[in-house]
Motif scaffolding. Sequence first.
Motif, PDB file in Angstrom:
ATOM      1  N   VAL A  63       0.740  -1.240  -0.176  1.00 54.55           N
ATOM      2  CA  VAL A  63      -0.270  -0.145   0.170  1.00 54.55           C
ATOM      3  C   VAL A  63       1.225   1.243   0.529  1.00 54.55           C
ATOM      4  O   VAL A  63       2.251   1.199   0.378  1.00 54.55           O
ATOM      5  CB  VAL A  63      -0.500  -0.093   0.783  1.00 54.55           C
ATOM      6  CG1 VAL A  63      -0.359   0.065   2.468  1.00 54.55           C
ATOM      7  CG2 VAL A  63      -1.647   0.887   1.224  1.00 54.55           C
ATOM      8  N   THR A  64       0.695   2.411  -0.292  1.00 57.98           N
ATOM      9  CA  THR A  64       0.673   3.712  -0.415  1.00 57.98           C
ATOM     10  C   THR A  64      -0.247   4.357  -0.192  1.00 57.98           C
ATOM     11  O   THR A  64      -1.142   4.221  -0.076  1.00 57.98           O
ATOM     12  CB  THR A  64       1.361   4.436  -1.513  1.00 57.98           C
ATOM     13  OG1 THR A  64       0.436   4.184  -2.616  1.00 57.98           O
ATOM     14  CG2 THR A  64       2.890   2.841  -2.650  1.00 57.98           C
ATOM     15  N   LEU A  65       0.236   6.151   0.166  1.00 54.93           N
ATOM     16  CA  LEU A  65      -0.802   7.242   0.601  1.00 54.93           C
ATOM     17  C   LEU A  65      -1.431   6.846  -0.570  1.00 54.93           C
ATOM     18  O   LEU A  65      -2.569   7.462  -0.582  1.00 54.93           O
ATOM     19  CB  LEU A  65       0.335   7.765   0.573  1.00 54.93           C
ATOM     20  CG  LEU A  65       0.432   8.153   2.806  1.00 54.93           C
ATOM     21  CD1 LEU A  65       1.663   9.002   2.791  1.00 54.93           C
ATOM     22  CD2 LEU A  65      -0.695   8.108   3.398  1.00 54.93           C
ATOM     23  N   ALA A  66      -0.738   7.363  -1.888  1.00 50.59           N
ATOM     24  CA  ALA A  66      -1.577   7.238  -2.909  1.00 50.59           C
ATOM     25  C   ALA A  66      -2.177   6.185  -3.551  1.00 50.59           C
ATOM     26  O   ALA A  66      -3.142   6.745  -4.382  1.00 50.59           O
ATOM     27  CB  ALA A  66      -0.056   7.606  -4.011  1.00 50.59           C
ATOM     28  N   THR A  67      -2.361   5.119  -3.238  1.00 44.11           N
ATOM     29  CA  THR A  67      -3.283   3.958  -3.863  1.00 44.11           C
ATOM     30  C   THR A  67      -4.189   4.112  -1.838  1.00 44.11           C
ATOM     31  O   THR A  67      -5.507   2.355  -2.416  1.00 44.11           O
ATOM     32  CB  THR A  67      -2.871   2.889  -4.097  1.00 44.11           C
ATOM     33  OG1 THR A  67      -1.947   2.750  -2.807  1.00 44.11           O
ATOM     34  CG2 THR A  67      -1.959   2.764  -4.995  1.00 44.11           C
ATOM     35  N   ASP A  68      -3.806   4.668  -1.275  1.00 41.69           N
ATOM     36  CA  ASP A  68      -4.804   4.106   0.021  1.00 41.69           C
ATOM     37  C   ASP A  68      -6.276   4.413  -0.785  1.00 41.69           C
ATOM     38  O   ASP A  68      -6.824   6.038  -1.128  1.00 41.69           O
ATOM     39  CB  ASP A  68      -4.454   4.900   1.276  1.00 41.69           C
ATOM     40  CG  ASP A  68      -5.321   4.732   2.582  1.00 41.69           C
ATOM     41  OD1 ASP A  68      -4.912   3.450   3.109  1.00 41.69           O
ATOM     42  OD2 ASP A  68      -5.657   6.008   2.970  1.00 41.69           O
ATOM     43  N   PHE A  72      -6.545   8.128   2.449  1.00 40.78           N
ATOM     44  CA  PHE A  72      -5.806   9.313   2.242  1.00 40.78           C
ATOM     45  C   PHE A  72      -5.548   9.645   0.481  1.00 40.78           C
ATOM     46  O   PHE A  72      -4.831  10.827  -0.144  1.00 40.78           O
ATOM     47  CB  PHE A  72      -4.422   9.247   2.065  1.00 40.78           C
ATOM     48  CG  PHE A  72      -4.511   8.883   4.161  1.00 40.78           C
ATOM     49  CD1 PHE A  72      -5.223   9.622   4.959  1.00 40.78           C
ATOM     50  CD2 PHE A  72      -4.256   7.695   4.931  1.00 40.78           C
ATOM     51  CE1 PHE A  72      -5.526   9.741   5.781  1.00 40.78           C
ATOM     52  CE2 PHE A  72      -4.540   7.274   5.781  1.00 40.78           C
ATOM     53  CZ  PHE A  72      -5.585   8.411   6.357  1.00 40.78           C
ATOM     54  N   SER A  73      -5.883   8.864  -0.625  1.00 44.41           N
ATOM     55  CA  SER A  73      -4.967   8.845  -1.823  1.00 44.41           C
ATOM     56  C   SER A  73      -5.405  10.634  -2.396  1.00 44.41           C
ATOM     57  O   SER A  73      -4.760  11.181  -3.664  1.00 44.41           O
ATOM     58  CB  SER A  73      -5.807   8.203  -2.953  1.00 44.41           C
ATOM     59  OG  SER A  73      -7.230   8.002  -2.815  1.00 44.41           O
ATOM     60  N   ASP A  74      -6.670  10.898  -2.043  1.00 43.68           N
ATOM     61  CA  ASP A  74      -7.368  12.391  -2.311  1.00 43.68           C
ATOM     62  C   ASP A  74      -6.372  13.849  -2.189  1.00 43.68           C
ATOM     63  O   ASP A  74      -7.271  14.789  -2.525  1.00 43.68           O
ATOM     64  CB  ASP A  74      -8.219  12.990  -2.412  1.00 43.68           C
ATOM     65  CG  ASP A  74      -9.062  12.765  -0.890  1.00 43.68           C
ATOM     66  OD1 ASP A  74      -8.425  12.663  -0.251  1.00 43.68           O
ATOM     67  OD2 ASP A  74      -9.643  12.937  -0.735  1.00 43.68           O
ATOM     68  N   GLY A  75      -6.020  13.509  -1.073  1.00 42.45           N
ATOM     69  CA  GLY A  75      -4.368  13.798  -0.317  1.00 42.45           C
ATOM     70  C   GLY A  75      -4.227  14.107   1.518  1.00 42.45           C
ATOM     71  O   GLY A  75      -5.524  13.853   1.493  1.00 42.45           O
ATOM     72  N   TRP A  76      -3.075  14.291   1.812  1.00 44.32           N
ATOM     73  CA  TRP A  76      -2.705  13.564   3.406  1.00 44.32           C
ATOM     74  C   TRP A  76      -1.611  14.947   3.544  1.00 44.32           C
ATOM     75  O   TRP A  76      -1.532  14.648   4.827  1.00 44.32           O
ATOM     76  CB  TRP A  76      -2.077  12.538   2.585  1.00 44.32           C
ATOM     77  CG  TRP A  76      -0.919  12.820   2.218  1.00 44.32           C
ATOM     78  CD1 TRP A  76       0.190  12.898   2.774  1.00 44.32           C
ATOM     79  CD2 TRP A  76      -0.997  11.333   0.651  1.00 44.32           C
ATOM     80  NE1 TRP A  76       1.288  12.786   1.542  1.00 44.32           N
ATOM     81  CE2 TRP A  76       0.480  11.549   0.487  1.00 44.32           C
ATOM     82  CE3 TRP A  76      -1.746  11.556  -0.579  1.00 44.32           C
ATOM     83  CZ2 TRP A  76       1.249  11.767  -0.884  1.00 44.32           C
ATOM     84  CZ3 TRP A  76      -0.817  10.986  -1.335  1.00 44.32           C
ATOM     85  CH2 TRP A  76       0.195  11.159  -2.067  1.00 44.32           C
TER      86      TRP A  76
END
Length: 344
Positions: free
Chosen positions: A280-285, A288-292
């Motif tokens: 998992v990454t923040l970009a695929t979560d 959080f994928s729409d901005g974190w």
Amino acid sequence: MSPLFSRPTRPFPPASEHEGQPTTDTDRTYEGRRLTRPQEELVDQGLTFDIATLATRRRFLGVIGAGAATTVLAACTSGTTATTTTAGTSTAQTTTTPDATASTTASSTDEEMPTETAGPYPGDGSNGPDVLDITGVERSDIRSSIDGNGVAAGVTVTLTMNIIDMANDDAPFTGAAVYLWQADALGQYSMYSDAVTEETYLRGVQVAGAEGTVTFTTIFPGCYDGRWPHMHFEVFPDVASITDATNNVLTSQIAMPEDECSAVYEDSRYTESPANFANVTLATDNVFSDGWDMQLPTISGSVADGYTMSIDVPIDTTTEQEAASAPAAGGGPGGDGTPRGTQP
């Protein structure tokens, strides 16, 4: 912090044992206030009654503290310098005016903390289990269950949340009640996951004081299948509203910093986390994928010594939340730590 009330050794004695006291259960009082559940023990009056008692005591102590603070400030005639560190940047502010009155204000912001789903395991009464109606949930250290029987093992985290009232010129959100909950090192949620349905650990409430801050002692959450490591929280405008989940003014999540996740998950207590974290990454979560950016705390410390985290939580109470409803409970992290599907 220990629970607000320690459990008494026996129930209230009958009113008839006390000369001059009310003669019926419905008239029983504590510190001049009528009990909300007159047939029950003092320890079972519920969170709203407990925190109201605490607030009364805090107001009394605040009067004493304010007098002491005035005396100290009156004696200050030289300049002072304060340094604030936020997201790795230090800012020095110097005050040189004699007899100045100190005040604490939140940093200016024009963006509200993003609203996120509470997920399927909130424990706030919105989908079954309700920890917010248990005496003792108002506490700072949430590593143990409220009854003290179960303890969540893991790397210690001290989290400070700065609650900002955007509708009041970014002033500290004094009196706001914050409910924090999270998964344990195996990705399990107390009250829901198979092996820990009887536990209430990693859940607790704190009430913001004059500076608008709340602090929790907890553990670094484990990583379960399909989600970036995170903590959940809800903010309520005051203590009177916290026993009804629909009264909250913000539901959101805190994302764990990547480097610290990698370090923590080398600890043997986080057996399931390394494999799940690798996928998992923040970009695929899915949260959080729409901005974190606003949901990443500042952090310092180590696995051996524990971590200290801090995060600003700006809230605009003049706008309506657009929160997704919590998915139905089920699946998710299993009682043995085995992942059972993607969960918020």
